[in-house]
Design a protein around this motif. Structure first.
Motif, PDB file in Angstrom:
ATOM      1  N   ALA A   9       0.837  -1.205   0.000  1.00  0.00           N
ATOM      2  CA  ALA A   9       0.000   0.000   0.000  1.00  0.00           C
ATOM      3  C   ALA A   9       0.872   1.256   0.000  1.00  0.00           C
ATOM      4  CB  ALA A   9      -0.930  -0.007   1.209  1.00  0.00           C
ATOM      5  N   ARG A  10       1.935   1.233   0.789  1.00  0.00           N
ATOM      6  CA  ARG A  10       2.844   2.377   0.866  1.00  0.00           C
ATOM      7  C   ARG A  10       3.466   2.658  -0.504  1.00  0.00           C
ATOM      8  NH1 ARG A  10       5.715   0.635   5.009  1.00  0.00           N
ATOM      9  NH2 ARG A  10       7.402  -0.288   3.838  1.00  0.00           N
ATOM     10  N   MET A  11       3.917   1.601  -1.169  1.00  0.00           N
ATOM     11  CA  MET A  11       4.558   1.762  -2.469  1.00  0.00           C
ATOM     12  C   MET A  11       3.568   2.335  -3.494  1.00  0.00           C
ATOM     13  SD  MET A  11       6.729  -1.058  -4.657  1.00  0.00           S
ATOM     14  CE  MET A  11       5.379  -2.235  -4.762  1.00  0.00           C
ATOM     15  N   TYR A  12       2.350   1.780  -3.531  1.00  0.00           N
ATOM     16  CA  TYR A  12       1.374   2.259  -4.504  1.00  0.00           C
ATOM     17  C   TYR A  12       0.873   3.662  -4.181  1.00  0.00           C
ATOM     18  CZ  TYR A  12       1.455  -1.853  -7.343  1.00  0.00           C
ATOM     19  OH  TYR A  12       1.872  -2.838  -8.216  1.00  0.00           O
ATOM     20  N   GLU A  13       0.826   4.017  -2.925  1.00  0.00           N
ATOM     21  CA  GLU A  13       0.470   5.386  -2.546  1.00  0.00           C
ATOM     22  C   GLU A  13       1.506   6.355  -3.112  1.00  0.00           C
ATOM     23  OE1 GLU A  13       0.659   7.997   1.513  1.00  0.00           O
ATOM     24  OE2 GLU A  13      -0.182   5.969   1.664  1.00  0.00           O
ATOM     25  N   ARG A  14       2.769   5.984  -3.012  1.00  0.00           N
ATOM     26  CA  ARG A  14       3.848   6.838  -3.529  1.00  0.00           C
ATOM     27  C   ARG A  14       3.805   6.914  -5.054  1.00  0.00           C
ATOM     28  NH1 ARG A  14       7.842   5.468   0.648  1.00  0.00           N
ATOM     29  NH2 ARG A  14       6.833   6.124   2.570  1.00  0.00           N
ATOM     30  N   VAL A  15       3.486   5.791  -5.699  1.00  0.00           N
ATOM     31  CA  VAL A  15       3.358   5.782  -7.162  1.00  0.00           C
ATOM     32  C   VAL A  15       2.267   6.773  -7.579  1.00  0.00           C
ATOM     33  CG1 VAL A  15       2.543   4.371  -9.119  1.00  0.00           C
ATOM     34  CG2 VAL A  15       4.272   3.455  -7.550  1.00  0.00           C
ATOM     35  N   ARG A  16       1.138   6.725  -6.892  1.00  0.00           N
ATOM     36  CA  ARG A  16       0.033   7.652  -7.203  1.00  0.00           C
ATOM     37  C   ARG A  16       0.443   9.100  -6.933  1.00  0.00           C
ATOM     38  NH1 ARG A  16      -2.596   3.256  -5.200  1.00  0.00           N
ATOM     39  NH2 ARG A  16      -2.755   4.096  -3.086  1.00  0.00           N
ATOM     40  N   LYS A  17       1.192   9.340  -5.855  1.00  0.00           N
ATOM     41  CA  LYS A  17       1.656  10.702  -5.562  1.00  0.00           C
ATOM     42  C   LYS A  17       2.577  11.225  -6.665  1.00  0.00           C
ATOM     43  CE  LYS A  17       1.283  10.990  -0.560  1.00  0.00           C
ATOM     44  NZ  LYS A  17       2.009  11.107   0.706  1.00  0.00           N
ATOM     45  N   CYS A  18       3.254  10.318  -7.354  1.00  0.00           N
ATOM     46  CA  CYS A  18       4.125  10.708  -8.476  1.00  0.00           C
ATOM     47  C   CYS A  18       3.324  10.914  -9.762  1.00  0.00           C
ATOM     48  CB  CYS A  18       5.201   9.642  -8.705  1.00  0.00           C
ATOM     49  SG  CYS A  18       6.458   9.573  -7.419  1.00  0.00           S
TER      50      CYS A  18
END
Length: 156
Positions: A13-22
């Motif tokens: 979840a943390r990784m995909y949250e960061r992907v979306r923030k990018c």
């Protein structure tokens, strides 16, 4: 929230949250926007203290399996390994130092290849040794003409 360790908490979840923030809707889109970045560089961009390269690759494999694009992922990983180990492109002469860099790139590529594609990568490595690419060859993405010859898409 993360405590700085890549495998603590819900790292997916943390990784995909960061992907979306990018600004990306998938890890694949994030990675393909940086086709020559190493897995470590991708992980550092997403979270230098709490995202690891192996986690990025795990996510990329899962997405590739779901979309039927594992061969494309495998070609993309070779691009990443070659960019990291042979930044000036394929060498004209294979002295000991350059031979090691080639072996390292191909070895890491093999290590990051999903089991389903190990045999195809072994054949592609043999083809590269039998008929080396032209000096200076530096693929910039998974759709490079030579890469498509070595590892054509077979998924649907």
């Amino acid at each position: 929230m993360s405590d700085g360790h890549p495998f603590r908490g819900n790292w997916v979840a943390r990784m995909y949250e960061r992907v979306r923030k990018c600004g990306y809707d998938s890890l694949t889109a994030f990675a393909e926007a940086r086709p020559t970045a190493s897995l470590e560089e991708l992980a550092d961009e997403l979270g230098p203290d709490d995202i690891a390269a192996v986690q990025v690759f795990s996510g990329l494999v899962a997405e590739a399996e779901r979309s039927g694009k594992v061969t494309r992922l495998v070609r993309g990983q070779l691009v990443r390994e070659l960019a990291e180990n042979l930044p000036d492109g394929w060498p004209a002469v294979l002295d000991d130092e350059v031979r090691f860099a080639v072996a390292e790139a191909l070895g890491f590529w093999s290590a990051y290849t999903p089991e389903t594609h190990k045999e195809r990568v072994k054949q592609a490595r043999a083809a590269l040794r039998a008929t080396p690419p032209p000096p200076g060859w530096r693929p910039l993405g998974p759709d490079d003409e030579l890469l498509l010859t070595l590892l054509p898409d077979e998924e649907v």
